[in-house]
Write a protein that holds these residues in place. Structure first.
Motif, short mmCIF file in Angstrom:
data_model
loop_
_atom_site.label_atom_id
_atom_site.label_comp_id
_atom_site.label_asym_id
_atom_site.label_seq_id
_atom_site.Cartn_x
_atom_site.Cartn_y
_atom_site.Cartn_z
N SER A 4 -26.70 89.36 -58.27
CA SER A 4 -25.56 89.62 -57.68
C SER A 4 -24.46 89.42 -58.61
N VAL A 5 -24.71 88.23 -59.36
CA VAL A 5 -23.72 87.84 -60.38
C VAL A 5 -23.84 88.76 -61.74
N SER A 6 -24.85 89.02 -61.97
CA SER A 6 -25.40 90.29 -62.98
C SER A 6 -24.51 91.40 -62.59
N TYR A 7 -24.94 91.88 -61.47
CA TYR A 7 -24.34 93.36 -61.21
C TYR A 7 -22.87 93.27 -61.09
N ILE A 8 -22.02 92.26 -60.69
CA ILE A 8 -20.70 92.14 -60.84
C ILE A 8 -20.09 92.14 -62.20
N PHE A 9 -20.71 91.29 -63.11
CA PHE A 9 -20.43 91.24 -64.68
C PHE A 9 -20.86 92.70 -65.42
N ASN A 10 -21.76 93.32 -64.82
CA ASN A 10 -22.24 94.51 -65.33
C ASN A 10 -21.31 95.52 -65.12
N THR A 11 -20.59 95.30 -63.99
CA THR A 11 -19.43 96.32 -63.28
C THR A 11 -18.14 95.84 -63.66
N PHE A 12 -17.80 94.88 -64.09
CA PHE A 12 -16.28 94.54 -64.48
C PHE A 12 -16.25 94.75 -65.96
N SER A 13 -15.04 95.45 -66.08
CA SER A 13 -14.83 95.83 -67.63
C SER A 13 -13.37 95.72 -67.96
N ALA A 14 -13.00 95.56 -69.10
CA ALA A 14 -11.60 95.52 -69.60
C ALA A 14 -10.77 96.59 -68.92
N ASN A 15 -11.07 97.92 -68.74
CA ASN A 15 -10.22 98.95 -68.32
C ASN A 15 -10.34 99.44 -67.04
N GLY A 16 -11.56 98.64 -65.96
CA GLY A 16 -11.58 99.02 -64.79
C GLY A 16 -10.98 98.20 -63.78
N PRO A 17 -11.40 98.34 -62.60
CA PRO A 17 -10.63 97.47 -61.40
C PRO A 17 -10.55 96.10 -61.42
N ASP A 18 -9.55 95.14 -61.01
CA ASP A 18 -9.59 93.92 -61.02
C ASP A 18 -10.95 93.26 -60.62
N PHE A 19 -11.24 91.91 -61.07
CA PHE A 19 -12.18 91.09 -60.65
C PHE A 19 -12.49 91.26 -59.14
N LYS A 78 -13.39 92.78 -77.03
CA LYS A 78 -12.56 93.23 -78.55
C LYS A 78 -13.66 92.75 -79.41
N GLU A 79 -14.43 91.71 -79.21
CA GLU A 79 -15.36 91.00 -80.17
C GLU A 79 -16.96 91.71 -79.96
N ASN A 80 -16.83 92.82 -79.25
CA ASN A 80 -18.05 93.40 -78.95
C ASN A 80 -19.12 92.68 -77.82
N LYS A 81 -18.55 91.84 -77.35
CA LYS A 81 -19.37 90.88 -76.51
C LYS A 81 -19.52 91.31 -74.88
N ARG A 82 -20.33 90.83 -74.12
CA ARG A 82 -20.44 90.88 -72.74
C ARG A 82 -20.60 89.52 -72.06
N LEU A 83 -19.96 89.45 -70.99
CA LEU A 83 -19.84 88.30 -70.06
C LEU A 83 -21.41 88.21 -69.30
N ARG A 84 -21.92 87.05 -69.39
CA ARG A 84 -23.21 86.79 -68.54
C ARG A 84 -23.12 85.39 -68.35
N PHE A 85 -23.72 85.44 -66.83
CA PHE A 85 -23.77 83.97 -66.11
C PHE A 85 -25.20 83.41 -66.32
N ILE A 86 -25.21 82.55 -67.32
CA ILE A 86 -26.51 82.12 -67.92
C ILE A 86 -26.59 80.58 -67.48
N ALA A 87 -27.94 80.24 -67.07
CA ALA A 87 -28.58 78.95 -66.80
C ALA A 87 -29.39 78.68 -67.98
N SER A 88 -29.10 77.34 -68.40
CA SER A 88 -30.15 76.91 -69.52
C SER A 88 -30.37 75.51 -69.26
N PHE A 89 -31.74 75.08 -69.73
CA PHE A 89 -32.32 73.86 -69.54
C PHE A 89 -32.79 73.35 -70.85
N GLU A 90 -32.52 72.33 -71.24
CA GLU A 90 -33.06 71.80 -72.72
C GLU A 90 -32.87 70.39 -72.74
#
Lengths: 346, 346
Positions: free
Chosen positions: B168-183, B268-280
């Motif tokens: 669900s969070v992936s879907y949200i950040f795959n849809t949200f963009s600089a020029n699209g609707p509000d978060f 602007k930096e050609n990056k995308r927002l991702r909700f990432i879990a990491s374990f180390e």
């Protein structure tokens, strides 16, 4: 005992105590063979001493006699492990299974020969209730065949398989670029680094990739023969027919300009060259394609394999497995994991 | 019998004949329960008629009595399937396993509670030789837990896990963009489309992702508690503490500017927002990151999950599994594949 076999024994030595302790499974080696000598015993062999033990054996290797002995000893809960690439050993699979001995193997020969042989072994394994497993046939330790098995078992239908299945060819096209060395130089370097077979044509011809996509197609439920998989060869006929590896490089050198144009025009369109096997509607195709930046194969690096499964359930976006799909270490680990899995079933 | 349970029964009906024919496994349903009523019988129930059967049952749902009956009937080769998200049902897992009944479940509660409970159930399963399986706890039908299990069993050591575990969070950040609707609009749309829980904060808070990365870390062999996983919340305190979903949206609306700046500077930096879990190194972190184009998470689409495993053996390039990691259909299919696997073991 070759490269994968010795890695496997090494991993068994390192992990036997932990496997016994945490899983309650005791791994015992009763027999060993290389192409020259063999050794089989009713008592457990010392894995830590396997090389000198086998070397000092007086019994010449004979697969027929080895299996005779296995049957004689009537080993219960035993697993025959074929870590060879031999075409001879698989001829005995039927007899092994028929004597209630399980099989685990990275050897692709049996599974990629005629469909009747493949399905015959599968049926025999089922009839006898004796596991016959070959996860490492495709992409070494990556979970590909078991994933397909789970999808099919649960009633899914595979609509399309796309895959990059040659680590060596991947490595070559990840290294080859418009402004870098000639294609023949890149191939020679990959060979020197051990990424290809001694004759790189075994990788570049697509014959090995064909065996792998054939096995995946069969696992997906298709009654398909090798001839149903078309190869669009990377190499021209002069290269393919050259009598020696040396002559092959001479012919490849004459063809460098063609590869140079391919990579240059791909890079101009911001594409990358990938050697892709696909299977759909009962037919397979293996060919070199220029893929765009948003294609799943674009970002592959090193000698990675990648398998993309489209199915009834995975229809909007596919199920993807990716990672190093070759190497003695990961292949042996895949075989060890499979042995443990079989031990749980028998 | 809820959404996953009814899908599972549907898949059992569709596939029972084929499973019996090709695998020799006969699937029989002896008991059913939803939150109101239950039904248990020494005779096989008709799966095609399960809904009216259960509805007409005179016995109110009582998990304690259901298990009492299961034990009384002394079903051999039986599997208890918990398709709920309930915290109550897992309290009975110990008793179920202790009575030699296997468990298959997508319910994450037991595996993500205190480590002692998790390891206690694992030990009991091993001691009794009764399978306790939960592949669908993480990423639904994708082969994640079994892959970790195979790596660990064969002696590999996991050095790092990185994962996108919320469809669900992936879907949200795959849809949200600089020029699209509000978060806040994107979140509301995702909720309307059924991609989020009725209260989207259950997804956006990271609590569910924490349970999943905790389970993966434990499977990788770490003795880790929920408190070892740090969440850098996407939402501010006003959003998290809002009394109702309506109030939450009001607060989220006030915070839209912050999300707008994040996505604009990432793009602007050609990056995308991702909700990432990491374990180390024994610690986990969950946070929103801007990832560059060559990062494996950059190309994720739709509501895909992605799990990246770095290990001793998969060290140069990791082992990666990717695909849809949620949905009743793929979750039920994962449970069905697991049931078939357990049937092979018992």
């Amino acid at each position: 005992v070759g490269l994968i076999g010795s890695k496997l024994i090494e991993q068994i030595i390192q992990n036997a105590a932990r496997i016994k302790d945490s899983l309650g499974i005791e791994l015992i080696i009763n027999g060993l063979s290389n192409s020259r000598k063999m050794l089989i015993s009713a008592d457990a062999l010392d894995p830590g001493n396997y090389a000198p033990l086998l070397e000092s054996s007086k019994t010449p290797a004979n697969i027929n006699q080895l299996i005779e002995k296995m049957v004689d000893y009537n080993f219960t809960h035993s697993i025959f492990i074929d870590n060879t690439a031999s075409a001879e050993v698989p001829r005995f699979y039927e007899r092994i299974l028929d004597n209630n001995i399980s099989i685990s193997t990275p050897n692709k020969v049996a599974m990629s020969s005629e469909f009747n042989q493949f399905i015959g072994l599968k049926s025999l394994s089922k009839k006898r209730g004796v596991p016959f497993k070959y996860e490492t046939n495709v992409a070494a330790g990556l979970p590909v065949i078991s994933t397909l098995e789970n999808l099919i078992n649960s009633g899914d239908q595979i609509s399309k398989i796309e895959a990059v299945l040659s680590g060596s060819v991947s490595y070559i096209f990840n290294t080859f670029s418009a402004n870098g060395p000639d294609f023949s130089e890149v191939v020679k370097e990959a060979q020197t680094l051990g990424f290809t077979e001694p004759d790189p044509r075994e990788d570049l011809s697509g014959a090995d990739v064909r065996r792998k996509i054939l096995i995946l197609a069969r696992e997906a439920g298709s009654e398909v023969e090798s001839t149903d998989i078309e190869i669009h060869s990377i190499l021209n006929d002069a290269c393919l027919n050259a009598q020696s590896v040396e002559d092959f490089y001479v012919e490849l050198g004459k063809d460098n300009q063609r590869f140079r144009s391919s990579v240059t025009s791909a890079e101009k369109e911001n594409k990358r060259l990938r050697f892709i096997a696909s299977f759909e509607g009962g037919k397979g195709v293996i060919s070199l394609k220029a893929v765009p930046v948003n294609h799943p194969f674009y970002a592959l690096s090193g000698s990675d394999n990648m398998i993309v499964l489209h199915s009834n359930r995975y229809n909007r976006t596919p199920l993807v497995v990716r990672g190093p799909g070759a190497g003695a270490d990961v292949t042996a680990a895949g075989v060890l994991a499979e042995i443990i899995g079989i031990a749980g079933l028998i």
